[in-house]
Design a protein around this motif. Structure first.
Motif, short mmCIF file in Angstrom:
data_model
loop_
_atom_site.label_atom_id
_atom_site.label_comp_id
_atom_site.label_asym_id
_atom_site.label_seq_id
_atom_site.Cartn_x
_atom_site.Cartn_y
_atom_site.Cartn_z
N PRO A 32 0.80 -1.24 0.00
CA PRO A 32 0.00 0.00 0.00
C PRO A 32 0.83 1.29 0.00
CG PRO A 32 -0.87 -1.54 1.60
CD PRO A 32 0.41 -2.12 1.09
N ILE A 33 1.97 1.30 0.68
CA ILE A 33 2.80 2.51 0.73
C ILE A 33 3.32 2.85 -0.67
CG2 ILE A 33 4.89 3.54 1.69
CD1 ILE A 33 2.75 3.21 3.77
N THR A 34 3.77 1.84 -1.39
CA THR A 34 4.26 2.07 -2.75
C THR A 34 3.12 2.54 -3.65
OG1 THR A 34 5.89 0.33 -2.44
CG2 THR A 34 5.43 0.98 -4.69
N LEU A 39 0.60 6.96 -6.62
CA LEU A 39 -0.58 7.78 -6.93
C LEU A 39 -0.33 9.26 -6.63
CD1 LEU A 39 -3.49 5.48 -5.73
CD2 LEU A 39 -2.82 6.02 -8.08
N VAL A 40 0.39 9.55 -5.56
CA VAL A 40 0.71 10.95 -5.25
C VAL A 40 1.62 11.52 -6.33
CG1 VAL A 40 1.98 12.42 -3.64
CG2 VAL A 40 0.34 10.78 -2.78
N LEU A 44 0.68 14.66 -8.77
CA LEU A 44 1.51 15.87 -8.89
C LEU A 44 1.94 16.10 -10.33
CD1 LEU A 44 3.72 15.54 -5.69
CD2 LEU A 44 1.89 17.19 -6.11
N THR A 45 2.32 15.04 -11.01
CA THR A 45 2.72 15.16 -12.40
C THR A 45 1.55 15.61 -13.27
OG1 THR A 45 4.35 13.41 -12.08
CG2 THR A 45 3.75 13.93 -14.35
N THR A 46 0.38 15.04 -13.04
CA THR A 46 -0.80 15.43 -13.81
C THR A 46 -1.15 16.89 -13.55
OG1 THR A 46 -1.64 13.17 -13.71
CG2 THR A 46 -3.23 14.90 -14.23
N PHE A 47 -1.08 17.32 -12.30
CA PHE A 47 -1.35 18.71 -11.98
C PHE A 47 -0.39 19.65 -12.69
CE2 PHE A 47 -0.35 22.42 -9.35
CZ PHE A 47 -1.58 23.07 -9.37
N ALA A 48 0.90 19.31 -12.68
CA ALA A 48 1.90 20.17 -13.33
C ALA A 48 1.67 20.25 -14.83
CB ALA A 48 3.30 19.64 -13.03
#
Length: 72
Positions: A32-34, A39-40, A44-48
């Motif tokens: 789950p951590i990976t 996903l984070v 962030l990449t999608t937002f940029a």
């Protein structure tokens, strides 16, 4: 010869297949951590990309039409 409709159908089928492979093999195949860090990073990449695409589109519209320019 491939028609435009065949190309669009193949493209949409590939997108669905890519999402299915991503969900089953990549996202659910790790701890789950990976998955959360992946996903984070994707968010962030999608937002940029969307933000800078919006800026480029605004600059292009401003250059072509003069809309939004502050100097008169």
């Amino acid at each position: 010869m491939v028609t435009v409709i065949d190309f669009v159908v193949q493209l949409l089928t590939s997108i669905v297949s890519l999402v299915q492979i991503f969900l089953t093999d990549v996202l659910l195949g790790v701890d789950p951590i990976t998955a959360i860090s992946f996903l984070v990073g994707a968010g962030l990449t999608t937002f940029a990309v969307v933000f800078f695409g919006y800026l480029v589109l605004g600059a292009l519209v401003n250059q072509l039409t003069g809309l939004g320019s502050s100097a008169r």
